[in-house]
Structures are given as C-alpha cells and as structure tokens.
Design a protein around this motif. Structure first.
Motif, PDB file in Angstrom:
ATOM      1  N   GLY A  13      -3.711   6.297   4.290  1.00 40.08           N
ATOM      2  CA  GLY A  13      -3.451   5.009   3.554  1.00 40.08           C
ATOM      3  C   GLY A  13      -2.897   3.721   4.456  1.00 40.08           C
ATOM      4  O   GLY A  13      -2.886   3.895   5.646  1.00 40.08           O
ATOM      5  N   THR A  14      -2.537   2.601   3.727  1.00 38.88           N
ATOM      6  CA  THR A  14      -1.931   1.601   4.276  1.00 38.88           C
ATOM      7  C   THR A  14      -0.726   1.142   3.406  1.00 38.88           C
ATOM      8  O   THR A  14      -0.718   1.575   2.246  1.00 38.88           O
ATOM      9  CB  THR A  14      -2.960   0.229   4.549  1.00 38.88           C
ATOM     10  N   TYR A  15       0.049   0.051   3.875  1.00 39.86           N
ATOM     11  CA  TYR A  15       1.445  -0.159   3.183  1.00 39.86           C
ATOM     12  C   TYR A  15       0.901  -0.787   1.648  1.00 39.86           C
ATOM     13  O   TYR A  15       1.749  -0.614   1.084  1.00 39.86           O
ATOM     14  CB  TYR A  15       2.199  -1.329   3.994  1.00 39.86           C
ATOM     15  N   GLU A  16      -0.206  -1.326   1.731  1.00 41.60           N
ATOM     16  CA  GLU A  16      -0.654  -2.092   0.444  1.00 41.60           C
ATOM     17  C   GLU A  16      -0.604  -1.155  -0.570  1.00 41.60           C
ATOM     18  O   GLU A  16      -0.378  -1.514  -1.607  1.00 41.60           O
ATOM     19  CB  GLU A  16      -1.852  -2.728   0.727  1.00 41.60           C
ATOM     20  N   ASP A  17      -1.058   0.201  -0.236  1.00 40.99           N
ATOM     21  CA  ASP A  17      -0.902   1.353  -1.306  1.00 40.99           C
ATOM     22  C   ASP A  17       0.560   1.246  -2.168  1.00 40.99           C
ATOM     23  O   ASP A  17       0.476   1.802  -3.267  1.00 40.99           O
ATOM     24  CB  ASP A  17      -1.372   2.603  -0.737  1.00 40.99           C
ATOM     25  N   LEU A  18       1.689   1.015  -1.482  1.00 42.79           N
ATOM     26  CA  LEU A  18       2.677   1.138  -2.212  1.00 42.79           C
ATOM     27  C   LEU A  18       2.942   0.030  -3.068  1.00 42.79           C
ATOM     28  O   LEU A  18       3.539   0.224  -4.209  1.00 42.79           O
ATOM     29  CB  LEU A  18       3.850   0.874  -1.061  1.00 42.79           C
ATOM     30  N   GLU A  19       2.081  -1.032  -3.050  1.00 39.07           N
ATOM     31  CA  GLU A  19       2.114  -2.044  -4.171  1.00 39.07           C
ATOM     32  C   GLU A  19       0.988  -2.172  -5.040  1.00 39.07           C
ATOM     33  O   GLU A  19       1.269  -2.763  -5.960  1.00 39.07           O
ATOM     34  CB  GLU A  19       2.131  -3.401  -3.213  1.00 39.07           C
ATOM     35  N   LEU A  20      -0.018  -1.122  -4.831  1.00 38.79           N
ATOM     36  CA  LEU A  20      -0.735  -0.880  -5.618  1.00 38.79           C
ATOM     37  C   LEU A  20      -0.784   0.500  -6.645  1.00 38.79           C
ATOM     38  O   LEU A  20      -1.518   0.512  -7.518  1.00 38.79           O
ATOM     39  CB  LEU A  20      -2.430  -0.881  -4.827  1.00 38.79           C
ATOM     40  N   ALA A  21       0.129   1.492  -6.086  1.00 36.74           N
ATOM     41  CA  ALA A  21       0.384   2.502  -6.854  1.00 36.74           C
ATOM     42  C   ALA A  21       0.804   2.192  -8.326  1.00 36.74           C
ATOM     43  O   ALA A  21       1.830   1.211  -8.493  1.00 36.74           O
ATOM     44  CB  ALA A  21       0.997   3.534  -5.940  1.00 36.74           C
TER      45      ALA A  21
END
Length: 895
Positions: free
Chosen positions: A159-167
């Motif tokens: 994954g990428t850091y953006e996934d923390l904001e999309l989860a």
C-alpha cells in the motif's frame, strides 16, 4: 521542471529528506548567515505535506560540531586518509588471504543512503565473496521482509500512505504511531476527524496512540498470532472470506485455515488474556468494514516468532481480498529513514541486490555478470546476532561498522562490547567521535553527516526521495560511498570508479531491470538513465518505476492479484501458536518491553544535542503498573535496578495505569555516555526468530528491585562534568550547559568537597552554600563574576525544584545576593511562573501552562489549548498528552 526548481524552496532553502524514521518527510533547510540552519517541512513532499515532528523541527539544533569526528584516527591518534584507508585495505586483504572471505564482516545501517549501501554490498558480496554484511535494520524490519517474501514472493509493501486516509478502519499492531511516526499519526487523526475512520490499537501498553482508539486491546505480550488466527477463523465463520479471490490468486488457504481453527475464538481469548467481549468487538469490526488497513511495526517484528506474526496478519488480508486496493492492506511502517533502501540493494545478509535471492544460482549469475566481479557470495551470511557471536568467538577477525552503535543497540549488549574488545581489527565509520562503539575502534573514519551528503532514501511506502547537501563537509569528513569505494580499489578491485552518487544510483537502477521481465516488483528502469542534472532534479517517486512508466493503481502493488512467487499466487502461511517467548519465573516475574520515546532517536547521538528535545523526558525510566509497584514496594520517582540473566539497567520508576500488569517498559535510547547504567539492550535476551534472524527485544523476563538510594541530587553545570561520584547519574544538554540527575546509596563525608569536585572549581571560586544538616539538605552555587558556573541541590528525597528555571540560570546574570539566593531556592518568583514539565517540545510549553489554560482560560479541548498556547499545533505528537491533562483536570474539577 528544472533542477533549481526542485532542489530549492522558498528563500533559497534546499529540499532534502529527514534523517529520522521511515516516514521519509520532506524538509526545507535554509543555511543562515550566522551559521545556523532554518528547518521547515516541505509542503510539496507527498509524505508529509509540510508537517514535521518535534525531532524533525529541531534538526537545525543538532548540527553542532562539538562531538564531530573530523579526521581519521589510527589507535586513537590522528592520521591521514591514505594511511587509514591503506591500513583497512591491507588488514582486510590479509585476513581474507589467511582465513577466507567469511573471516571478515560489515555491519551497516539504515542511516546510510542507498548509494552507500549499494557500494558496501557490492564490495562484500561480489568482490570479497562473502555475504557477511548485515544491518541494524535486522533489529527493525527483518521479520517483515521474511513475511513478505513468504507471502508475496518479494519484499514488497502493497500500500501507500494515502490508504490510511481512505480506510474505514485502521488497526495499529505493536505501533505507537503517535510517538514513533508522528506525521503518519497526524494524517490518521485528520482522517478520523474528517471521515470518521475507526481506529483499533493493539498493544500491551496504553500508549499515546491509544488516546485516539475506538478500541484498545491490551493483549498478553507475544500473543499476536493467536489473536489473528482467531480472526481468520472468525472471518471464515462470518462469511467474509472472499472465495473467488482465494481460488484465483492464492495457495495454501486450507492449511492456514485449519491451523487458525485449532486456535479459534476460545484459544484466542485464552492466549491473549483479553475479555470475550473485547475480542468479539474487534472481530466484528474487521468483519463489518471492508476498507481495512493493518499497520504493524516493532511490536510485531521484534519477536522470536515475528515472521509468523507478520504472516498471521497477511493471512487475514489475503483471505478477504483486502490487499493492493485503495484503503486496504497490510502495511509495515519502518523504523529508519532508509531501511527500505537498504533492502533494495541487498543490505541484509540473506539477500542479493535488486531483490534477487542468494539461494538462486540464476540470480547469482545475473549479479556476478552485471558487476563483472571475481566471485559472488553463494550462501547467506551471518545475521546480526550471529555475526556478533562470531566476532566474540573469533570466527570474524576484521569487522567494519558503519553509521550505527551496536554496543548500545544490540541485544545482550555487554556481550557485544566484549566481542568488540576481543576482535583483532575493528573499523568504525561515523559522524560522532565518541560513541559506546567508537571507543573500541582500531581505525575511526570520519563520515559526512546529514546536511553534508547527497543520495537517496526510500520510505515505508516505497517512495524514493533525495537527501541533498546544504552544508560543506566539515573537517576531513567524506561520504560513506567514497570511503568504501576507496578501500575497494586499494584492495585491488575494479568497478568502483564512481564520480558521485548519481553514478551509483544509475547502476543500481539499471540492475533492477536485468532479467526482470516483471518477475520482481522492484523495477527502476525508468530512472536508470538519469544524468547528473536529472539526479539533482529528482522528485519523490514511488517504485516500481519501470521504463514503460506503467505504475497502476496509484502506486499500489498486487492490485490485479499477481504476485512474485513462481506460480504468481500469494501464499498463505500456517501460523501455529507456539509460545517460543521466554517465560517469567519466581525471581524474574516481570516481562520487559522496550521501545522509543517521543523526542529521542536511537542512541541519541543526534537528538541529545537539541536541548528542547531533552526537556520532555530527560533521563531513563522504567514504566510499570501501580499494582506491580505496590507488590515490589516501589514508590514514585525512586530508582530501580532492572535485571535479567544478561545484564542490569538503572532507571527512575514511572508508576502508571497505562502499563499492563506483569509488564514493564524501558526506552532504548540511553548510553553509557549519557547515564551511568541505562543501556537497556544489555538486559534483553535477543534470541532471534529462526526465519528472519530478527532478535527478540520485547519479551525478556526481568526482576525490578529498589536501588536502595539514600540521597538524590540535581545539578546544572556550564561544562559537561568529567566525573560524577554517584551510584546513579544521567545527564542532558540544556541551554547554556548541562543538567544532571544523580543519586547515591551512601552519602559522602564532606558535601562541600564533593560539590567542588563535581564543579571542577578552584578554592577561590565564588561558592555559595546553604546547609540544613538536620534535614540532610544541601545547596551549592558557584559563580564567575555575575554568571552561574554550576549549581547543586542535594536532598534525602527526589529533588523537588523547577528544572527549567534552574537550568535557565546558566544563561542568566546574578549580580546581587538576593538573586543568588532565589536561584538556590530552585523556584521562580511570582513574577516568573514555573511552566512545569515540558509537554510540547516544539513550542516549549509546560504542563503548568496547559493546566492554567484549562482552569483559568476555560480551554477544554486540544484545539482551544493550541489556540491559546500553540501547543500541539505543529507536529501534534503532544496532542495525546494535552488531551490526557484536559481529561484529568476536568475530572478533578467535577469531583
């Protein structure tokens, strides 16, 4: 975009990357005319978008030269580069000729840049012909590497850091994100506030991170496998398993599920010691939320069964198809700035460069042909723990340590020190002249520091960023790659004629494409033709970066269900619950857990130079639960000895409800240079995981006993004290000098003489003394003209004065007797309120100031405190502490 546009920020600042954790934050560094450097976050860097943590914010304060290694030394005497490197080359060559390639070793570091790492690995594996090169990343993320390779066929973070904001749900396992990766923590906090993201924290301790948790699971230490086996069984029974994904893209599910079933819900309750209600709630959250990211770190990795813990987590994601898609996947957050870059170039003893496998004859041929090297390592080398054991028993006869401090950071650290003393030839390349490791070096080589060197680092989301120089190298310091390449050439090897780091990066990138054809995720073909200008202008880039430019799914990997295994399928791993962790006994009845604290980094060679970073927690401590403290007869702020079969540590006890009963926590940072006996890794057992070789650092049976001190002292001194005649001491840099906590078991006969020795003053120095012999209280202050030279406070109980006020006295003037007596009182007057213990290091805001804002200013939220005092408005890592103070005060007022 031009090179100037990329490398320069506002006001001529240089765009570079932070040298601390694996978040990989972009930094703007602007040298000022007075020699200082202004530091700010790079608003255009996709890792941090301008945010920095307290450590990053204080980087400009760590660039002092007072402890820099400026010239090569041989046997402690200054030498020139030719002599020092010639000795290194001759000794390594002679040792290899007499005892074989496996008689030498390199121990390197995630503090190195990728280019440094690449040259070191090339020399050892391709030209010396041994794989005896390992890294302190072995202590950090090796179990993740092994787990990734078992499951995915490659060491690839999906994954990428953006996934923390999309989860919709983020599960943090063994990760105190608020303190160890503060910028990621702030991104998660923002997502929770804006999207309602749910957060679960799985950690035996109630850390600062748990303050934002919807659910905190204080599981029994070492029970992670049972927790996630039970989860896999639950997901199957709840009908959340993605059978289509499993059938199309994976193998081994039946065995993994059967093993999970053997644990089941009841087994998970038993092993984790969690309530059935808490476990049911956790499992329900995982079943009900599709977009789930599981973030894991050292609490998972630093275990004797760490690899199985990693695979138990990955199994749950594979079984539900939650991988490689926006807002979902297992996500390892690395501890060091270039742990990932080191893994890319084969910095671990069991890997080859470019993610090729040392066990593969085909991969060995590819690499040897590409390097045109005389030989190639044909079997894994010694991993960190075994490497130092081999140094100790004489198998390793020449050792080169680069940019790390194993005398402090390795488990069973006293044994490591003994090994270094016994080793016939030790070379240390470092920035700092005096470390616990450097004192055992036969040859010391001055390396360029952050701010002086150029190269690349790769962060936890696979993003490659540039570290750029904004200062000239000091003294005779040189980049690590240059030092290694010079030694290689002096040993008679070709292939090391690099003009600069751009040449090395180009070679590294080209290697990732050789015989790849999509079989390895690591592909930098699109970067293999960067010239010097392109390298200078290089912007942060996620890998893979193939020549085709094809990097689908926003940089996420495995989005199409194709993996790097021979079959192209991901592999489930049956993870059996096996209590390989050592158990406590009647004498050692507590379990020691170790880790980081908010404002310090590794062995403090950098962070200890910033006075404001030392104000949050200034000395080593041992955190334990109230019930355990009562059972062991311990009172708050007393000193304790933490003992195992391997060693002893002394620290100040911190009694709290946040620690799990039966466990204690101690920080990893303190060294023999900063405290009398606080090297906690001398205590830890460190037995390695049999798959990854990563040592156990979180689960050591220990006893905790009172030190038995009868007196306590606090001192401030303009000069660092050379000797402290106390059974315990710990020092920290402060504005204008040093502050020292100390204690002793027996009192000296003459306190005045003792103070003079500590102050290192002559008889005619203006010494002011106040004694209360009956109360056993003594206070001393020495002045030179109107300036404070040193002050000392002695009491039979922990000294209760304002540390901040007294330390600030080193920068003040005291012309009158009343001014001097007020200093000896240890408290500011009514016109100068005491800020209290520092909570916000960024703005140096103390607990008393926050309490006043709450009580007197009616600031009942973190945001309100921030608006009033600025506390918590920069890096945000103090926000949990501010929230805790608000809660405690409002509860107190209500009662």
């Amino acid at each position: 975009m031009t090179a100037d546009a990329v490398t320069s920020g506002a006001g001529g600042a240089v765009r570079t990357t932070c040298p601390y954790c694996g978040v990989g934050c972009g930094v703007l560094a602007r040298p000022l005319p007075d020699g200082s450097v202004e530091i700010s976050g790079d608003p255009d860097h996709p890792a941090n978008f301008g945010r920095l943590c307290s450590k990053g914010t204080a980087l400009g304060e760590t660039l002092s030269l007072d402890d820099r290694l400026l010239t090569p030394t041989i046997g402690g005497k200054t030498a020139d580069w030719n002599s020092a490197l010639g000795l290194v080359a001759r000794t390594f060559s002679r040792t290899i000729a007499e005892h074989g390639p496996d008689s030498v070793a390199f121990y390197v570091s995630g503090q190195l840049l990728t280019e440094d790492y690449y040259v070191a690995n090339k020399l050892m594996k391709g030209f010396i012909g041994s794989a005896n090169i390992d890294t302190n990343s072995r202590l950090c993320m090796a179990s993740t590497v092994a787990g990734h390779r078992r499951a995915f066929g490659s060491d690839t973070v999906p994954g990428t850091y953006e996934d923390l904001e999309l989860a919709d749900l983020v599960v943090l396992v063994g990760s105190n994100l608020a303190w160890c990766h503060p910028v990621l923590y702030q991104r998660l906090v923002a997502a929770k506030e804006e999207r309602g993201t749910k957060v679960v924290v799985i950690d035996p301790r109630r850390t600062a991170t748990a303050e934002i948790a919807d659910l905190h699971l204080a599981l029994a230490p070492g029970s992670d496998i049972a927790l996630f086996n039970g989860l896999l069984d639950h997901l199957d029974r709840a009908g959340v398993i993605d059978a289509n994904y499993i059938n199309a893209h994976t193998e081994g599910f039946a065995d993994a599920l059967a093993t999970a079933r053997a644990t089941g819900f009841d087994g998970a309750v038993t092993q984790t010691e969690l309530s059935a209600e808490a476990l049911s709630r956790f499992y329900a959250l995982l079943a009900e939320n599709r977009k789930v990211v599981t973030v894991f770190s050292q609490g998972v990795n630093q275990s004797q069964v760490g690899t199985d813990k990693v695979n138990a987590i990955i199994n749950c994601h594979l079984a539900t198809g939650r991988i490689g898609k926006p807002g979902m996947g297992p996500f390892s957050v690395t501890g060091q700035p270039n742990a990932m870059g080191g893994r890319e170039v084969g910095g671990l003893a069991n890997m080859l460069a470019a993610h090729m496998e040392i066990e593969s004859p085909a991969h060995r041929r590819i690499l040897q042909t590409f390097w045109q090297s005389p030989r190639i390592a044909d079997r894994p080398g010694l991993k960190a723990v075994d490497l130092f054991r081999a140094v100790g028993d004489g198998r390793i006869k020449a050792l080169w340590i680069m940019a790390t401090n194993p005398a402090v950071s390795m488990p069973q650290a006293d044994t490591v020190v003994e090994a270094l003393r016994a080793c016939p030839f030790v070379v240390v390349s470092d920035v700092t002249a005096e470390t616990d490791t450097a004192r055992h070096a036969d040859v010391l080589l001055p390396a360029a520091a952050w701010g002086e060197k150029d190269g690349t680092v790769t962060n936890s989301e696979r993003r490659i960023s540039r570290q750029r120089a904004f200062l000239p190298p000091i003294g005779e310091a040189r980049p690590d790659w240059w030092i290694i390449a010079r030694v290689a050439k002096l040993m008679g090897f070709n292939g090391f004629d690099y003009g600069g780091p751009a040449d090395i990066f180009q070679e590294h990138a080209a290697l990732t494409t050789v015989a790849n054809n999509g079989s390895r995720s690591l592909d930098l073909g699109g970067l293999a033709h960067l010239d010097n200008a392109g390298y200078a202008a290089f912007e942060p880039t996620l890998w893979p970066a193939p020549a085709s430019g094809d990097n689908p799914a926003g940089g996420r990997q495995f989005s199409e269900g194709k993996f790097n295994t021979p079959t192209g399928r991901a592999r489930f791993v049956a993870t059996r619950v096996a209590r390989n962790e050592p158990h406590r006994d009647a004498d050692r009845d507590l379990i020691l857990n170790t880790g980081r604290i908010r404002d310090q980094w590794h062995t403090m060679t950098r962070t200890a130079k910033a006075p404001r970073l030392m104000t949050h927690i200034a000395e080593p401590f041992v955190e334990m639960h109230t019930a355990d403290a009562e059972r062991h007869g311990l009172a708050p702020d007393k000193l304790v000895r933490v003992e195992s079969e391997h060693g002893t540590m002394i620290g100040r006890v911190m009694i709290t409800e946040r620690q799990r009963p039966g466990s204690v926590f101690a920080p990893i940072h303190w060294t023999d240079r900063l405290s009398s006996m606080a090297r906690i890794d001398a205590v830890v057992t460190g037995e390695p995981d049999p798959v990854s070789g990563q040592p156990q650092l979180k689960h050591t049976p220990v006893s905790v006993k009172p030190l038995g001190e009868t007196w306590y002292g606090f001192a401030v001194l303009r000069q660092r004290p050379k000797r402290i005649a106390a059974d315990y001491w710990s020092m920290a840099q402060s504005r204008g000098g040093w502050r020292v906590e100390m204690a002793g078991i027996t009192e000296p006969g003459d306190w005045t003489e003792w103070a003079r020795n500590l102050f290192a003053i002559e008889d005619d120095t203006d010494l002011l003394a106040v004694h209360d012999v009956g109360a056993r209280r003594h206070r001393f202050a020495a002045f030179s003209d109107d300036a404070l030279h040193a002050a000392l406070f002695i009491e039979p109980q922990p000294v209760s004065i304002s540390r901040g006020f007294t330390s600030d006295g080193l920068t003040g003037n005291f012309p009158s007797p009343s001014d001097r007596l007020r200093l000896l009182a240890g408290r500011p007057g009514a016109d100068q309120p005491d800020p209290g213990a520092i909570v916000c290091s960024c703005f140096e805001v103390g607990a008393n100031q926050i309490i006043e804002a709450i009580v007197g200013g009616n600031c009942l939220t973190v945001e309100a405190v921030g608006a009033s005092l600025s506390a918590g408005t920069n890096c945000g890592s103090c926000r949990p502490d501010i929230q805790r103070i608000i809660h405690e005060r409002t509860v107190k007022e209500a009662v």
